[in-house]
Scaffold this active site. Structure first.
Site, PDB file in Angstrom:
ATOM      1  N   GLU A  65       0.176  37.980 -37.479  1.00 17.13           N
ATOM      2  CA  GLU A  65      -1.121  37.669 -36.871  1.00 17.13           C
ATOM      3  C   GLU A  65      -2.250  37.634 -37.895  1.00 17.13           C
ATOM      4  O   GLU A  65      -2.337  38.491 -38.768  1.00 17.13           O
ATOM      5  CB  GLU A  65      -1.448  38.689 -35.767  1.00 17.13           C
ATOM      6  N   CYS A  69      -1.348  44.458 -27.384  1.00 17.22           N
ATOM      7  CA  CYS A  69      -1.072  44.273 -28.814  1.00 17.22           C
ATOM      8  C   CYS A  69      -2.339  43.937 -29.589  1.00 17.22           C
ATOM      9  O   CYS A  69      -2.613  44.532 -30.630  1.00 17.22           O
ATOM     10  CB  CYS A  69      -0.034  43.165 -29.030  1.00 17.22           C
ATOM     11  N   HIS A 108       4.030  39.831 -34.304  1.00 17.39           N
ATOM     12  CA  HIS A 108       4.712  39.597 -33.026  1.00 17.39           C
ATOM     13  C   HIS A 108       6.120  39.081 -33.316  1.00 17.39           C
ATOM     14  O   HIS A 108       6.323  38.314 -34.252  1.00 17.39           O
ATOM     15  CB  HIS A 108       3.945  38.586 -32.160  1.00 17.39           C
TER      16      HIS A 108
HETATM   17  N1  PCA Z   1       3.735  43.111 -26.482  1.00 15.78           N
HETATM   18  C1  PCA Z   1       2.524  43.117 -25.672  1.00 15.78           C
HETATM   19  C2  PCA Z   1       2.150  44.549 -25.538  1.00 15.78           C
HETATM   20  C3  PCA Z   1       3.338  45.341 -25.974  1.00 15.78           C
HETATM   21  C4  PCA Z   1       4.212  44.361 -26.622  1.00 15.78           C
HETATM   22  O1  PCA Z   1       5.273  44.615 -27.223  1.00 15.78           O
HETATM   23  C5  PCA Z   1       1.443  42.195 -26.245  1.00 15.78           C
HETATM   24  O2  PCA Z   1       1.772  41.206 -26.905  1.00 15.78           O
HETATM   25  O3  PCA Z   1       0.260  42.453 -26.024  1.00 15.78           O
END
Ligand code: PCA
Length: 227
Positions: free
Chosen positions: A104, A167, A191
């Site tokens: 990110e 997240c 991610h």
């Molecule tokens: N993904 C979610 C919250 C926890 C996770 O593993 C997100 O992308 O916000």
């Protein structure tokens, strides 16, 4: 020659400036994943983090799994940061639909989602920090890291949105903490896709990535940062 030597030491100073962990020994990494949330009773990020060794060469890897709860995940992270004082923090989360490792670019100062967090809380556009910056960028070398991953055969991309759910909220708090502490910390959010064991939890064709492969990616990132 002298000129060559000067040039070399210049290059080294510049590379240390952009990548402060280069050639450091005993670097402490904090790597986090999240609890399951939504319609899956597993979370690939926690499972990947569990595949990591406690040591990599002379570097230490501290791992933790965080609750998928807006305020509680940040409090837990702050406690870990205070306790371990890591040199580098990589927070991982699962995002169905991502094709590979998705590093990110920045967190935004927004909380909004259609699904509640694991404490039942839903936000619809509220700020994370009332007087905080609209967006806080990661200080990882994003291009270099995605390049290093692709070089070892791992699909990787820079992502320009971490969403507006838990997240992104954690990522924002992480970068805010980093900006408020004088000690230099390399920090970012990654991610990852769900793993094979979650196949039936998601629509057909949703890209999956084995947890061991995600762990290999994290090790490649650590190797790049400390090389
Ligand atoms: N993904 C979610 C919250 C926890 C996770 O593993 C997100 O992308 O916000």
């Amino acid at each position: 020659s002298r000129l060559l030597q000067n040039t070399r030491s210049c290059v080294r100073m510049i590379s240390i400036y952009f990548n402060p962990l280069r050639k450091e020994t005993n670097v402490l990494f904090l790597i986090t994943g999240f609890d399951p949330f939504g319609n899956s009773d597993r979370n690939a990020s926690a499972e990947a983090v569990r595949c990591l060794p406690a040591m990599l060469g002379d570097h230490t890897i501290v791992t933790a799994t965080l609750p998928v709860v807006y305020d509680k995940c940040a409090d837990t992270l702050y406690a870990l940061l205070d306790e371990h004082q890591p040199d580098c923090v990589l927070c991982l989360g699962q995002a169905a639909g991502r094709e590979g490792i998705s590093i990110e670019h920045a967190a935004v100062n927004v909380k909004a989602s259609s699904i509640p967090d694991n404490a039942g809380v839903t936000f619809s556009g509220e700020k994370i920090a009332e007087n905080g910056a609209e967006s806080l960028p990661s200080n990882l070398p994003l291009k270099e890291l995605t390049g290093a991953l692709r070089e070892v055969g791992i699909p990787a991309k820079i992502s320009y949105s971490a969403g507006t759910y838990v997240c992104n909220n954690l990522f924002y708090h992480l970068m805010q903490y980093a900006s408020e502490h004088a000690r230099r910390m390399l920090c970012g959010f990654i991610h990852i896709p769900p793993n094979e064991s979650q196949k039936t939890d998601f629509a057909e064709g949703t890209p999956l990535m084995a947890s061991a492969e995600v762990a290999r990616a994290i090790k490649a990132i650590i190797a790049y940062l400390c090389a």
